[in-house]
Design a protein around this motif. Sequence first.
Motif, short mmCIF file in Angstrom:
data_model
loop_
_atom_site.label_atom_id
_atom_site.label_comp_id
_atom_site.label_asym_id
_atom_site.label_seq_id
_atom_site.Cartn_x
_atom_site.Cartn_y
_atom_site.Cartn_z
N ASN A 1 0.93 -1.31 0.16
CA ASN A 1 0.11 -0.12 0.09
C ASN A 1 0.69 1.33 0.02
OD1 ASN A 1 -2.24 -1.28 0.11
ND2 ASN A 1 -2.94 -0.91 2.30
N ARG A 2 2.18 0.99 0.46
CA ARG A 2 2.96 2.18 0.47
C ARG A 2 2.76 3.09 1.57
NH1 ARG A 2 6.98 1.30 -4.14
NH2 ARG A 2 6.14 -0.60 -4.71
N ILE A 3 2.00 2.71 2.48
CA ILE A 3 1.51 3.66 3.52
C ILE A 3 2.71 3.62 4.90
CG2 ILE A 3 0.31 2.07 4.99
CD1 ILE A 3 -1.57 4.10 5.77
N ILE B 1 4.77 6.91 5.61
CA ILE B 1 3.81 7.79 6.17
C ILE B 1 3.81 7.39 7.58
CG2 ILE B 1 1.68 8.90 6.28
CD1 ILE B 1 1.43 8.60 3.33
N PRO C 1 5.79 11.20 1.67
CA PRO C 1 6.98 10.44 0.99
C PRO C 1 6.72 10.32 -0.73
CG PRO C 1 5.89 9.21 2.52
CD PRO C 1 5.05 10.59 2.54
N ARG D 1 4.01 6.72 -1.51
CA ARG D 1 2.94 7.07 -0.73
C ARG D 1 1.58 6.17 -1.08
NH1 ARG D 1 4.33 12.43 -3.12
NH2 ARG D 1 3.02 12.51 -4.75
N GLY D 2 1.03 5.94 -0.05
CA GLY D 2 -0.30 5.41 -0.10
C GLY D 2 -0.94 5.28 1.07
N LYS E 1 -5.82 0.59 2.04
CA LYS E 1 -6.92 0.56 1.01
C LYS E 1 -8.23 0.33 1.58
CE LYS E 1 -4.83 -0.31 -3.31
NZ LYS E 1 -3.30 -0.19 -2.89
#
Lengths: 431, 309
Positions: free
Chosen positions: A211-213, A216, B80, B83-84, B87
Amino acid sequence: MNNLKLIIQREYLARVRNKTFIVMTFLSPLILVGMFSLIAYLSMLNNSEKHTIAVKDDSGLFKGEFQNKEEIDFIDVSAISLEDAKLLVEEKDYYGVIYIPDTQDNLQLAKSIKFFGKEAPSIGLLQQIERTISENLTTRELIARGVDITKIESAEAKVNIQIENFQGQRTSKMSSYIKMVFGGAAGYLLMMFIIIYGNMVMRSVIEEKTNRIIEIIISSVKPIQLMLGKIIGTSLAGITQFTIWVLLGTTLLFIASSISGLNIMESQPQIENLEQVSNGEIQQLIIDITNLPILTLIISFLVYFIGGYFLYSAIYAAIGAAVDSETDTQQFMFPIILPLMLGIYVGFFSVIENPHGTVSTIFSMIPLTSPIVMLMRIPFGVPWYELAISIIILFVTNAGVVWLAAKIYRVGILMYGKKPTYKELYKWIKY
Amino acid sequence: MDNLLVADNICKQFGNFTALNNVSINIPRESIFGLLGPNGAGKTTFIRIINQITMPDSGMVYLDGKPLHPNDVGHIGYLPEERGLYKSMKVGEQALYLARLKGLTKAEAKERLEYWFTKLDIKHWWDKKIQELSKGMAQKVQFVITVLHQPKLLIFDEPFSGFDPVNADLIKNEILQLREEGATILFSTHRMESVEELCDYMALIHESNKLLDGKVSDIKRAHKTNTFEVGINPFEESQLLEELHSNFKIGQAKFKSHADDLKLRIQIKPTESPNDLLQYLITKSRVNHFVEVIPSVNDIFIKTVTKNE
């Protein structure tokens, strides 16, 4: 600390709100109870099928010997010929005919009894018939040889060795069996829990990566906080699921058994063997169960669950961090499953054979297998110092493994694109 | 100069690979600072060090004059490059969670989210799951999450990638406004034109080394070449060209114009004045176009990088 609480809360809710989780939580007990009920129902169906067996007794020795049982009716057809008896059986759809020829010599007779039927009778039925005939003929032969049968009966010694340990606790063979069941169940449950929820931790780490979270989040909290929060949150979800299962399962089992009028417990094979156990022994059984170190077992289950689950989840989390997708995890799964399987095998083969032998003792000290093996040993009584040493080793290792896993995790979560090797994982630890 | 962030001699190695080699960067308060460099130059490592995601091998980072402390994450907002969001989590819930991780209370976070969501007109997304949103929509949410806790230092890593022009413009204006409100912005990119537009200061990182830094206008001035682009309609073309070639360095100009001009690039000596050139040209031709060639950041970048190789 505040952030850790937030993470635990989120992880817990994310697990618990997941549709698969909800479905599995409520469906699994239903499926399980449904399966039990089906098995019980089928075996009841099987038992309720009443067989009628014709007895053609030409010797006249067995008049009234074949008692009608729950599932078998015997009818005497000695008056008609064997051929007629066969026809009758076929016509009336009876199960078969036992033919006892007219031979006066008991031993000769024993060899010449025949069963005619459409199909071969079940082994259980055959054994029953054989036992009835055998007992009868043996008694007759004994009498024929001039042995006083009453003396034999009165001389028969029923042996049940009373086992007592040095603390004066009485046990029996039965009790070993009970201990085995309780210990085995506890160990097995722990293994399942570790695998299922460890996997959940791993999947959730991979999810954050894909998710590329992740970046963060780790710009707000320390990676180790995230990892621990994930492990703790997931374990709480697991405990929730487990509690629901136990409550729901018990309720459903109760409902199912009262609806079908079955005693489901009786359809389980282990208990069937106990049917011949006399009343006194059943009392002993209850005493044995209550004599089990139940409190120690529950407390140790919790302690070993926490220790074992953390140990493995940390490894699972590190693996999840190291890879990009679940398909890449295969190469790392084997080293996790291996010690768990080893624990179970050592438990089922070695602990049951010799609960305090060298192999069992060693494996109940090795932290990767100790949660399973020690849990299996506990019902047999483990000295407190062994327990203490095992738990200390487990938690010290735990701290070390969590520390190492956190290092791999910290680097791994920011690495994309390549499948790492063990060598690279080792390098990450040193970063 | 009053610097919000001072990075002093930062070194970082990954195994045998040097990611940052003695990099020192000062970011003045209430400025927009562009961190430039090609992919793999070490920008992200530098940013991660400021965010305390990675620890430097040596060197110090000071925020507001004090060495960076773990609690400073509350003063930094980081968007960044990779980023994500979760979901399957709802937008509002997710924003609240991430804001609370930055130290806001639930009530504070809710109030500010209300403000931002209304401002960006995304309030109706609150109960939607991220997987229902488009990539650009999700980026808006991420932007809000980055600025929500009103950090002193905002770090944007390639902020405009993934935005359509309309939203990119919207975000650009928000960034400018945030600076007006007192935030300092560190802005990492390999797209030079956005630096030219937005940044007050810049630093150039190439292959783990800082090659140059300073005020964008100063850097440009230092790199100017006294070159002018002219578009002329000569009275006597061959004679003029001959004279020009003998007096100046002449090149081809590439600007566009609708007139059918002779386009030239003329470099004068540093001692000469552009006025003299213009005066000379006026006597010989009709001048339609006369512009000093200011080096683009892109040119400076390429020049600096090739000079160092």
